[in-house]
Design a protein around this motif. Sequence first.
Motif, PDB file in Angstrom:
ATOM      1  N   ARG A 274       0.828  -1.212   0.000  1.00 43.55           N
ATOM      2  CA  ARG A 274       0.000   0.000   0.000  1.00 43.55           C
ATOM      3  C   ARG A 274       0.861   1.261   0.000  1.00 43.55           C
ATOM      4  O   ARG A 274       0.490   2.269  -0.611  1.00 43.55           O
ATOM      5  CB  ARG A 274      -0.954  -0.016   1.198  1.00 43.55           C
ATOM      6  CG  ARG A 274      -2.052  -1.078   1.090  1.00 43.55           C
ATOM      7  CD  ARG A 274      -3.171  -0.808   2.090  1.00 43.55           C
ATOM      8  NE  ARG A 274      -2.705  -0.887   3.466  1.00 43.55           N
ATOM      9  CZ  ARG A 274      -2.762  -1.978   4.230  1.00 43.55           C
ATOM     10  NH1 ARG A 274      -3.260  -3.109   3.730  1.00 43.55           N
ATOM     11  NH2 ARG A 274      -2.352  -1.957   5.487  1.00 43.55           N
ATOM     12  N   ALA A 275       2.021   1.209   0.657  1.00 47.96           N
ATOM     13  CA  ALA A 275       2.914   2.377   0.646  1.00 47.96           C
ATOM     14  C   ALA A 275       3.318   2.721  -0.783  1.00 47.96           C
ATOM     15  O   ALA A 275       3.271   3.894  -1.201  1.00 47.96           O
ATOM     16  CB  ALA A 275       4.146   2.105   1.501  1.00 47.96           C
ATOM     17  N   TYR A 276       3.716   1.711  -1.546  1.00 52.79           N
ATOM     18  CA  TYR A 276       4.101   1.953  -2.936  1.00 52.79           C
ATOM     19  C   TYR A 276       2.902   2.414  -3.758  1.00 52.79           C
ATOM     20  O   TYR A 276       3.017   3.324  -4.597  1.00 52.79           O
ATOM     21  CB  TYR A 276       4.698   0.686  -3.552  1.00 52.79           C
ATOM     22  CG  TYR A 276       6.174   0.527  -3.285  1.00 52.79           C
ATOM     23  CD1 TYR A 276       7.106   1.307  -3.963  1.00 52.79           C
ATOM     24  CD2 TYR A 276       6.638  -0.396  -2.354  1.00 52.79           C
ATOM     25  CE1 TYR A 276       8.463   1.172  -3.722  1.00 52.79           C
ATOM     26  CE2 TYR A 276       7.987  -0.533  -2.105  1.00 52.79           C
ATOM     27  CZ  TYR A 276       8.901   0.243  -2.790  1.00 52.79           C
ATOM     28  OH  TYR A 276      10.244   0.116  -2.550  1.00 52.79           O
ATOM     29  N   ALA A 277       1.753   1.764  -3.561  1.00 55.65           N
ATOM     30  CA  ALA A 277       0.567   2.119  -4.337  1.00 55.65           C
ATOM     31  C   ALA A 277       0.141   3.568  -4.076  1.00 55.65           C
ATOM     32  O   ALA A 277      -0.151   4.323  -5.019  1.00 55.65           O
ATOM     33  CB  ALA A 277      -0.574   1.161  -4.015  1.00 55.65           C
ATOM     34  N   TRP A 278       0.099   3.971  -2.810  1.00 55.51           N
ATOM     35  CA  TRP A 278      -0.275   5.341  -2.480  1.00 55.51           C
ATOM     36  C   TRP A 278       0.746   6.340  -3.027  1.00 55.51           C
ATOM     37  O   TRP A 278       0.379   7.404  -3.546  1.00 55.51           O
ATOM     38  CB  TRP A 278      -0.413   5.516  -0.969  1.00 55.51           C
ATOM     39  CG  TRP A 278      -1.628   4.924  -0.334  1.00 55.51           C
ATOM     40  CD1 TRP A 278      -1.681   4.014   0.682  1.00 55.51           C
ATOM     41  CD2 TRP A 278      -3.000   5.208  -0.662  1.00 55.51           C
ATOM     42  NE1 TRP A 278      -2.974   3.696   1.014  1.00 55.51           N
ATOM     43  CE2 TRP A 278      -3.811   4.423   0.207  1.00 55.51           C
ATOM     44  CE3 TRP A 278      -3.619   6.048  -1.592  1.00 55.51           C
ATOM     45  CZ2 TRP A 278      -5.202   4.468   0.150  1.00 55.51           C
ATOM     46  CZ3 TRP A 278      -5.007   6.080  -1.641  1.00 55.51           C
ATOM     47  CH2 TRP A 278      -5.775   5.301  -0.784  1.00 55.51           C
ATOM     48  N   HIS A 279       2.014   5.991  -2.916  1.00 54.49           N
ATOM     49  CA  HIS A 279       3.074   6.890  -3.391  1.00 54.49           C
ATOM     50  C   HIS A 279       2.977   7.076  -4.904  1.00 54.49           C
ATOM     51  O   HIS A 279       3.084   8.199  -5.410  1.00 54.49           O
ATOM     52  CB  HIS A 279       4.437   6.324  -2.992  1.00 54.49           C
ATOM     53  CG  HIS A 279       5.578   7.238  -3.310  1.00 54.49           C
ATOM     54  ND1 HIS A 279       5.598   8.571  -2.975  1.00 54.49           N
ATOM     55  CD2 HIS A 279       6.771   6.996  -3.936  1.00 54.49           C
ATOM     56  CE1 HIS A 279       6.732   9.121  -3.365  1.00 54.49           C
ATOM     57  NE2 HIS A 279       7.460   8.192  -3.966  1.00 54.49           N
ATOM     58  N   GLY A 282       0.199   9.413  -6.031  1.00 54.94           N
ATOM     59  CA  GLY A 282       0.284  10.823  -5.680  1.00 54.94           C
ATOM     60  C   GLY A 282      -0.363  11.177  -4.362  1.00 54.94           C
ATOM     61  O   GLY A 282      -0.851  12.306  -4.181  1.00 54.94           O
ATOM     62  N   PHE A 283      -0.369  10.217  -3.421  1.00 55.84           N
ATOM     63  CA  PHE A 283      -0.913  10.466  -2.083  1.00 55.84           C
ATOM     64  C   PHE A 283       0.205  10.231  -1.057  1.00 55.84           C
ATOM     65  O   PHE A 283       0.215   9.203  -0.363  1.00 55.84           O
ATOM     66  CB  PHE A 283      -2.111   9.561  -1.804  1.00 55.84           C
ATOM     67  CG  PHE A 283      -3.300   9.848  -2.659  1.00 55.84           C
ATOM     68  CD1 PHE A 283      -4.196  10.854  -2.316  1.00 55.84           C
ATOM     69  CD2 PHE A 283      -3.517   9.129  -3.824  1.00 55.84           C
ATOM     70  CE1 PHE A 283      -5.303  11.124  -3.107  1.00 55.84           C
ATOM     71  CE2 PHE A 283      -4.618   9.397  -4.626  1.00 55.84           C
ATOM     72  CZ  PHE A 283      -5.508  10.398  -4.278  1.00 55.84           C
ATOM     73  N   PRO A 284       1.152  11.174  -0.948  1.00 58.09           N
ATOM     74  CA  PRO A 284       2.312  10.962  -0.079  1.00 58.09           C
ATOM     75  C   PRO A 284       1.962  10.784   1.396  1.00 58.09           C
ATOM     76  O   PRO A 284       2.618  10.014   2.094  1.00 58.09           O
ATOM     77  CB  PRO A 284       3.174  12.210  -0.303  1.00 58.09           C
ATOM     78  CG  PRO A 284       2.235  13.237  -0.839  1.00 58.09           C
ATOM     79  CD  PRO A 284       1.218  12.483  -1.631  1.00 58.09           C
ATOM     80  N   GLU A 285       0.931  11.490   1.871  1.00 52.35           N
ATOM     81  CA  GLU A 285       0.582  11.369   3.292  1.00 52.35           C
ATOM     82  C   GLU A 285       0.100   9.960   3.615  1.00 52.35           C
ATOM     83  O   GLU A 285       0.458   9.376   4.655  1.00 52.35           O
ATOM     84  CB  GLU A 285      -0.487  12.400   3.659  1.00 52.35           C
ATOM     85  CG  GLU A 285      -0.043  13.851   3.494  1.00 52.35           C
ATOM     86  CD  GLU A 285       1.194  14.184   4.315  1.00 52.35           C
ATOM     87  OE1 GLU A 285       1.330  13.632   5.437  1.00 52.35           O
ATOM     88  OE2 GLU A 285       2.033  14.980   3.841  1.00 52.35           O
ATOM     89  N   ALA A 286      -0.713   9.385   2.717  1.00 53.99           N
ATOM     90  CA  ALA A 286      -1.182   8.010   2.915  1.00 53.99           C
ATOM     91  C   ALA A 286      -0.029   7.025   2.830  1.00 53.99           C
ATOM     92  O   ALA A 286       0.040   6.048   3.583  1.00 53.99           O
ATOM     93  CB  ALA A 286      -2.255   7.663   1.877  1.00 53.99           C
ATOM     94  N   ALA A 287       0.906   7.286   1.909  1.00 52.11           N
ATOM     95  CA  ALA A 287       2.076   6.421   1.775  1.00 52.11           C
ATOM     96  C   ALA A 287       2.932   6.476   3.030  1.00 52.11           C
ATOM     97  O   ALA A 287       3.389   5.440   3.545  1.00 52.11           O
ATOM     98  CB  ALA A 287       2.902   6.835   0.556  1.00 52.11           C
TER      99      ALA A 287
END
Length: 448
Positions: A274-279, A282-287
């Motif tokens: 999920r960290a890679y997917a969010w990053h 374009g959702f750095p805070e979620a990543a």
Amino acid sequence: MRVIRLLMALCLVLLPVSRAAAQSILRDAETEAFFRDISRDLVVAAGLDPRNVQFILVGDPSINAFVTGGQNVFIHSGLITSADNVNELQGVIAHEIGHIAGGHNVRFGEGAGPATKISLLSLVVAAAAVAAGAGEAGMAILGLGTAAAQGKFLAFTRDQESRTDQAGAKFLGTVGLSGKGSIAFFRRLQAQEFRLAIPQNNEYARTHPLSSTRVANLEAVYKADPAWNTPPDPALDKRFQRIKGKLIGFVEEPPRVMQVYPESDQSVAAHYARAYAWHRSGFPEAAMAETTKLVALGPADPYFLELDGQILLESGKVDAAIPVLRRAVAQAPREPMIMTLLGHALVTSEDPALAGEAETLLKRAVALDRENPFTWYQLGVIYDRRGDKPRAALASAERFSLEGNAPGAAANARMARAGLAAGTPDYIRADDIYLVAGDALDKKKKRR
């Protein structure tokens, strides 16, 4: 996870050159360390030196692996994302090591040579028929000769594959690993062949034996081995699941990642994915929320720290990334890719007080791994800022050489030589790059 385009032509065993030349190589410190650890005993069992066998991850969704000239094993990302456990991957690695131990790169000519002779002989006979006025007969002879040559070569490659299957089984048994993973791989390969509508009733037109034949030949061998019911090593399998999660997060589309690893899944693999997917979305805070959980689970884990620092850096939080990446390097002092990432952060900060630290790190990184173009790029930036143009040019020459850019390598090597003292190590290195790049350019001109 880093992506490097594979630009040089590859001389492959049983695969067309053009197929691999357009693929991308994925580089990741944790994955490469994992490959070394799960293969070491198998490499030794084959009578090879682990320092000479290199494992390379290829960004390709198909279930496959192959060997190139030398002792390089290429593993497709699709093989890892589709495997259930580490034992399946080890089964494939044992097979590929069998190719290396059997010298199949060197022995390629044994199959190609006789096939070529048949083709040449049929060409001579066909030419004689055409000269005698029997044009249609001549073309028929040529067609038959080509078919015979192809058949002989395919029979040779199938024999190599069968021998390699047996060698892989021997290596697995020697180190006490079960063959269940190997059988599972061949069944997955067979399922992939069915999906692609690859005929399963004509082995003679294939480079490999039918997957069903391979399973039948190997199952009896594996079941007779004392290690047949030995489960995968729990520690290695735990690492495998981490690698798999990380890779799925990197190569799959984010909606697919969230489907495979929903929020309810709080495993390390899921946080990675999920960290890679969010990053990537374009959702750095979620990543960063995911990497924060990873670091909380393993505060001293260098790979958790590496990803946390990478996302901070690529989100523009350079000052926050530097201390995190320093901790990562401290925990993994011989991981050149983590050193390069910290060096990149230090260079990006544009703080002159950090230039010395960055240079030291990047020099250590290239001493451990000279084949990372990005490391050379960062080192070139440092030299250029200092005004050391010859060494900046040399670093660029190294980078362009690794990227397969012969004109760029030659031009920068020439500039480096012009500013370096003759006979020094840097001058000799620049001269070597210039000669190799120049030779590549000459060959390119002759092909035109």
